[in-house]
Write a protein that holds these residues in place. Structure first.
Motif: not given
Ligand code: SF4
Length: 926
Positions: A221, A223-224, A227-228, A256, A259, A403-404
């Motif tokens: 991912c 975004y955050c 690291g999903c 989340c 993602g 969020p995860v």
């Molecule tokens: Fe992406 Fe959401 Fe996972 Fe963060 S928590 S890496 S934004 S999917």
């Protein structure tokens, strides 16, 4: 171990297994529907019923525990017939009109049992086929079989409890409440319910079941810092959907909302597809006072490289290489950040390189590196989940920013009964799960923590052995903490003495305890001192170097950890090798050395660190910094005191912006170079747990855009050619054909990445740095037997009030942060339809008390002003903030951006701005 017989086969499994698990471990098939290995067994659908010797009726294998000598039959004619009739009965209350999803488990079972379900299903739908307005999840209760997997997924994975069953008998159905739309039932649109649904009852709206997915590419991912991992689903060279991948080690099937649903910006019409320059540059005329008055003109790559090289070399010759600054990017890969660091230090000849870590966790890096010798998260989320008896979150809105991981902490509280203490001035969502919420005043973290440690020491609850064996400077620290009595602390922080005692008791009685923090701790003029104080707490309790403990700063952006690791900082080379260290300088001079430099004035590397991003901006304002090369950063969204930042950057002679979209920063740029999204390139990101993960190219690049590593390489070559330099040394060339080669160079020069390679990552190895060599498994937990710098160092810290507190003229305190549906400067999330629909504009949180005082209703436009600027946005009345406190975000540009208000006062060591506190006033608009 337990021995049992399944279908005349003697099998041995661990005690605690169910019959279903025992069968699956031994490759004996039992069909299931309501069962999912991630969820608590329900035993509701009875499809897994088996015959057990001695039992008068069939029993559900998913809930039946194994026992010694158990004799089980999983399949025979009688069982098969019973299963078939269960399926036929399920279809009798089912209606499916649209094409089925490819992974529909119910329809697969229909095939397996040779059931023509269309004969059994209802003749017409009995519910609205699309009964909820949620923009990302489609609800069709006609296909619901009441397996409750969605209910359990929402409760057990996301910790949200949105779904439930209502009514009785044949009228029983799934509901988010009495006709309440999902979003009003506090659904966070993570999509977990749709992932675990075995039919088409709950589905992603993005799932077009008619579409053939050409391929799925597993990546990380963008975004955050969690690291999903997930799969990009590709059709006709376009990303059409994100789906979970069960091999994802960080997140499993969970993602989340950003993602899972925030990917359509990849194909947004705003994408930069060609290099662009300001017309004045082509006309060879004077730069106008306001560069935005000169229109953009499309140009080819060769011409733009030549323009950049000519201009950069002229500035180097005229003003020296330190007249150039470079902003690297936490959005880009490790390989790209490494190249930006090499470009700055080798090609330009400056240490003026920085990136957004300066604005989020530079105080963490500085504080932890001084206390322990390493500035990173010490543990992993999984070891914390498995082992922590308590978790302390301070200054992190974890369920919205990470969020995860936020959901994992909810799981720890619900399933492992982990005690949770949350210290936050706002009543953020995770406080609902907290054993104790310490709602301290913003900027009082040090007295709060010192007060807790005062109580722990007074009660003799410190870990004396750990302190004696592994730490230094305890007495000086304890002397200062002695003065922070609960009564004094209560006065400063607003937290009652009783709560302080209760929190200290939870900390003392629940070992190990893990600490998490984010920007609520770091973005202060006391950021480094705040981090020292948290390090003190974890040493005091002996919570370091063990599973379930540690110091765990949650890094913000997807690769902010990696960008720091790769030397995108003014004081360190890759792997935090200090530029002031002659041995480190000599190592990189040799590695990157170029032959005779005919035009550059500095033959060797500078001995002192370069400028931070905040310093570069003010130096641009003073006319000292002449050129700025910005790769995938948007300082005119994210800097504090934006009006001032813009005025400074407008004075910069030459600004290159390498981006995927035009941004707020484009306004002051002279050149824009089109980079690519994470879906169009290969590389690696390092998540907040120091886990290096692969980013994989899934689609071709758009238009004439190029991966950032390619652009950097071509710009570097253009400058080197113009300066007529020659290469000497193994790593001095710019001749990369794939990011894997760049990683090999990183590994050769960076001790903590020495054993990292694309081959190991592609083989599925989970590598947390330091990875000492190609045989080393990595280091999931830091500081195990000793700290990275030998002994941990206690630092006495004293309370220093925030730089600008409310007064008569500006009576409110503003604190800033992010919201679940957007990310950072919002350049990607504001170009994602679903996320924009979920959160379309900036909202300013004010307390019910203040709203009553000012006569403000929900959605009323209000103006918030500080000494530096003003913001106009809608008010949202919320008990999350207490009286006198206002919360705003910085995801939306222009007059909605909270950074027009924030103050640029800096932490003296980390140079991080005090985003979290400034004084404001408010007024109703109109
Ligand atoms: Fe992406 Fe959401 Fe996972 Fe963060 S928590 S890496 S934004 S999917």
């Amino acid at each position: 171990m337990i021995n049992l017989t399944i279908n005349d086969r003697l099998v041995t499994v661990e005690s605690g297994f169910t019959v279903l698990e025992a069968a699956r471990q031994n490759e004996i098939y039992i069909p299931t529907l309501c069962y999912h290995p991630d969820l608590t067994p329900h035993g509701g659908c009875r499809l897994c019923n088996v015959q057990v010797k001695g039992a008068r009726t069939p029993l559900a294998a998913c809930t039946l525990p194994v026992s010694e000598g158990l004799v089980v039959v999983t399949d025979n004619e009688e069982i098969h017939a019973a299963r078939k009739s269960i399926l036929e009965l399920l279809f009798s209350n089912y209606y499916q009109a649209k094409p089925a999803r490819a992974d529909d488990e119910l329809l697969k079972l229909a095939d397996e049992f040779h059931i023509d379900y269309k004969k059994f299903q209802r003749s017409e739908p009995h519910f609205e086929p699309d009964s909820d307005p949620n923009p990302v999840i489609r609800v069709d209760l006609n296909q619901c079989i009441l397996c409750t997997r969605c209910i359990r997924a929402c409760a057990e994975i996301q910790g949200r409890f949105v779904w439930g069953l209502v009514e009785r008998g044949i009228a029983t159905h799934l509901s988010a409440g009495d006709g309440v739309p999902l979003l009003e039932a506090r659904c966070e649109s993570c999509g977990a319910c749709a992932v675990y649904c075995p039919t088409g009852a709950l589905q992603d709206r993005f799932a077009d079941n008619d579409l053939i997915v050409d391929k799925k590419v597993m990546t990380t991912c963008a975004y955050c810092g969690v690291g999903c991992n997930f799969d990009l689903n590709i059709h006709n060279d376009e990303v059409v959907r994100v789906t979970s991948n069960p091999d994802a080690k960080v997140n499993g099937l969970h993602l989340c909302v950003k993602g899972r649903y925030g990917f359509d910006y990849i194909h947004h019409s705003d994408r930069l597809l060609k290099p662009m320059v300001r017309q004045y540059l082509l006309a060879d005329s004077e730069k106008p006072a306001k560069v935005s008055s000169s229109p953009w003109v499309e140009i080819d790559w060769d011409t733009v490289y030549s323009l950049i090289a000519t201009k950069m070399v002229a500035i180097k010759q005229g003003f020296g290489s330190d007249a150039i600054g470079l902003l690297s990017s936490a959005k880009c890969t490790n390989e790209e950040n490494y190249l930006m660091n090499k470009f700055a230090r080798q090609v330009i000849g400056t240490h003026n390189i920085d990136h957004c870590a300066r604005l989020c966790h530079s105080s963490t890096v500085a504080g932890l590196a001084t206390a322990f010798g390493s500035g990173a998260m010490s543990n992993t989320m999984q070891d914390i989940y498995d082992h922590a008896r308590a978790i302390f979150i301070i200054g992190s809105n974890i369920t919205e920013q990470h969020p995860v991981f936020g959901a994992k902490i909810r799981q720890a509280v619900l399933q492992r009964k982990t005690k949770l203490i949350v210290a936050d001035p706002r009543r953020i969502d995770i406080t609902e799960f907290a054993t104790i919420h310490l709602q301290h005043r913003p900027g009082t973290d040090i007295p709060l923590l010192n007060g807790l440690m005062h109580i722990l020491i007074k009660n003799g609850q410190q870990n004396t052995q750990f302190i004696e064996d592994r730490c230094l400077n305890y007495d000086e620290f304890a002397e200062v903490v002695e003065t922070y009595t609960p009564e004094i602390v209560s006065q400063i922080t607003g937290v009652t003495v009783e709560l302080l005692y209760q929190a200290a008791e939870v900390m003392a009685e629940n070992h190990p305890m893990a600490v998490f923090w984010a920007m609520g701790i770091t973005q202060h003029t006391t950021g480094v001192l705040n981090v020292f104080t948290l390090a003190n707490l974890q040493m005091l309790l002996g919570n370091m170097g063990i599973p379930g403990g540690g110091v765990n700063p949650l890094r913000g952006q997807n690769n902010v950890q990696g960008a720091c690791d790769q030397g995108a900082l003014p004081d360190v080379f890759p792997g935090y090798q200090k530029v002031i260290d002659p041995a480190a300088r000599s190592k990189f001079e040799q590695a990157w050395h170029l032959g005779p430099i005919e035009v550059a004035s500095e033959p060797t590397m500078k001995q002192m660190p370069g400028l931070t991003v905040t310093e570069m901006i003010s130096k641009a304002g003073e006319g000292v910094l002449k050129a700025l090369y910005i790769m995938a950063e948007d300082p005119l969204m994210t800097e504090p005191d934006l009006n001032h930042a813009k005025a400074c950057l407008q004075k910069c002679e030459f600004v290159i912006l390498q981006e995927i979209f035009p941004t707020e920063t484009s306004e002051i740029a002279d050149i824009m170079l089109p980079g690519v999204t994470f879906a169009e390139k290969d590389g690696t990101f390092t998540n907040t747990e120091r886990r290096v993960q692969r980013v994989r190219q899934a689609i071709s690049t758009r238009g004439e855009s190029k991966p950032d590593w390619v652009i950097l390489q071509e710009v570097a070559r253009a400058i080197i050619e113009l300066e007529k330099r020659t290469y000497i040394g193994e790593f001095s060339t710019w001749d990369y054909h794939h990011p894997a080669q760049i990683m090999d160079e990183i590994a050769a020069l960076t001790p903590s990445y020495r054993g990292v390679s694309f081959a190991r990552l592609d083989a599925g190895e989970q590598l947390h740095w330091p990875v000492k060599d190609k045989y080393h498994d990595g280091t999931p937990i830091l500081h195990v037997k000793s700290f990275s710098n030998g002994k941990g160092i206690f630092h006495p810290t004293e309370h220093i009030p925030a730089r600008e507190l409310p007064d008569h003229e500006y009576p409110f305190m503003l604190t800033t942060g992010r919201v679940l549906y957007h990310w950072h400067g919002g350049e990607m999330t504001r170009r994602t339809n679903a996320l924009l629909e979920l959160y379309p504009q900036a909202l300013i949180e004010i307390s019910p008390e203040d709203s009553a005082l000012y006569g403000i209703e929900n959605d009323r436009m209000i103006k918030v002003a500080s000494r530096r600027g003003e913001v106009t946005a809608k008010a949202i009345i919320s008990e999350r903030v207490s009286q006198g406190l206002i919360f705003a975000n910085f995801h939306f540009p222009q007059e909605q951006n909270a950074n027009l208000l924030t103050i640029s006062a800096l932490d003296p060591v980390a140079k991080i701005p005090e985003y979290k506190i400034c004084a404001v006033k408010l007024a109703v608009v109109g």
